[in-house]
Design a protein around this motif. Structure first.
Motif, PDB file in Angstrom:
ATOM      1  N   VAL A   1       7.249   2.048   4.091  1.00 50.28           N
ATOM      2  CA  VAL A   1       8.113   1.029   3.483  1.00 50.28           C
ATOM      3  C   VAL A   1       9.467   1.655   3.179  1.00 50.28           C
ATOM      4  O   VAL A   1       9.566   2.616   2.394  1.00 50.28           O
ATOM      5  CB  VAL A   1       7.479   0.456   2.202  1.00 50.28           C
TER       6      VAL A   1
ATOM      7  N   THR B   1       3.567   5.161   2.257  1.00 49.15           N
ATOM      8  CA  THR B   1       2.779   4.735   1.102  1.00 49.15           C
ATOM      9  C   THR B   1       1.297   4.887   1.418  1.00 49.15           C
ATOM     10  O   THR B   1       0.904   5.240   2.534  1.00 49.15           O
ATOM     11  CB  THR B   1       3.076   3.259   0.742  1.00 49.15           C
TER      12      THR B   1
ATOM     13  N   THR C   1      -3.282   0.581   3.083  1.00 44.44           N
ATOM     14  CA  THR C   1      -3.682  -0.676   2.455  1.00 44.44           C
ATOM     15  C   THR C   1      -3.634  -1.776   3.504  1.00 44.44           C
ATOM     16  O   THR C   1      -2.933  -1.653   4.510  1.00 44.44           O
ATOM     17  CB  THR C   1      -2.759  -1.026   1.269  1.00 44.44           C
TER      18      THR C   1
ATOM     19  N   TYR D   1       0.648  -5.763   1.790  1.00 47.32           N
ATOM     20  CA  TYR D   1       1.797  -5.270   1.009  1.00 47.32           C
ATOM     21  C   TYR D   1       2.695  -6.457   0.690  1.00 47.32           C
ATOM     22  O   TYR D   1       2.906  -7.321   1.551  1.00 47.32           O
ATOM     23  CB  TYR D   1       2.586  -4.203   1.782  1.00 47.32           C
TER      24      TYR D   1
END
Length: 238
Positions: free
Chosen positions: A207, A212, A215, A218
């Motif tokens: 990002v 990061t 996941t 986001y």
């Protein structure tokens, strides 16, 4: 008396003087000391210079309404007449739509051939969409100046919310949704779903250039600038 005589009286009509003058920025015609016979009429034409109007006509010391002509009728005494001129005043009406301001605002008086500048300021998160000058849309700008004003004008500032771009992409073996260039308005929110193909997992989300944690989703919140997001995938290890 020791002889015959004759006597004859000869008369002349009375002559009166009308003294005509004009202030700056205009003229009166005729001008100066004008002789007028008893009972006669005398007209005067008053002409302002460009950009000026007749402020008043002062007749025998008494101010009358503004006019471009005046006639003395049945003259039986001396008179004076003086024309006084005033510079033309024009009005610029300035207004602004929601989410910004224009300064000065309202009805602004400007003298003939004068100059008037305006500053346009959007609130945070907004930009100038356009300036509408005398009904015509101009390019967006944060200032505008009327020069050599010779008529009334209008100016209106119109504002638009800022639009930012989030550029989303995915490496091999997975996808991000939505993908590509996504427009988001100022203060808005944009969510992304990240999906690896079978046999792969999310390695990381990058990002704005920063790696990061991995996941599957986001969300950008309160967006106030452009962003980038990239999903990177890794093959599962058993």
């Amino acid at each position: 008396v020791q002889s015959n005589h004759t006597i004859r009286a000869v008369f002349v009509i009375n002559q009166y003087t009308i003294t005509a003058s004009a202030g700056l920025h205009g003229s009166i015609n005729p001008s100066g000391a004008i002789g007028v016979a008893y009972g006669a009429n005398q007209a005067f034409a008053i002409t302002p210079a460009a950009g000026y109007s007749v402020d008043s006509v002062v007749v025998d010391g008494v101010k009358t309404d503004s006019t471009t002509s005046y006639t003395f009728t049945n003259v039986q005494s001396n008179h004076t007449i003086r024309a006084v001129f005033i510079i033309n005043q024009y009005t610029i009406t300035a207004s602004a739509g929601p989410n910004g301001s224009i300064n000065p605002s309202g009805s602004i008086g400007v003298s003939y051939s004068g100059t008037q500048a305006f500053a346009v300021t959007p609130v945070t998160g907004y930009s100038v969409d356009s300036l509408i000058v005398d009904g015509i849309k101009t390019d967006s700008t944060t200032s505008y100046t009327f020069t050599n004003v010779q008529s009334n004008h209008t100016i209106r500032a119109v504002f638009k919310i800022n639009q930012y771009t989030i550029t989303a992409s995915a490496g091999p073996n997975g996808s991000i949704n939505p993908s590509g260039s996504i427009d988001v308005t100022y203060g808005g929110t944009q969510a992304f779903a990240v999906t690896p193909v079978a046999g792969y997992s999310i390695d990381s989300l990058i990002v704005d250039g920063i790696n990061t944690d991995s996941t599957t989703s986001y969300t950008f919140t309160n967006v106030q600038s452009n962003h980038t997001i990239r999903a990177v995938f890794i093959i599962n290890q058993y």
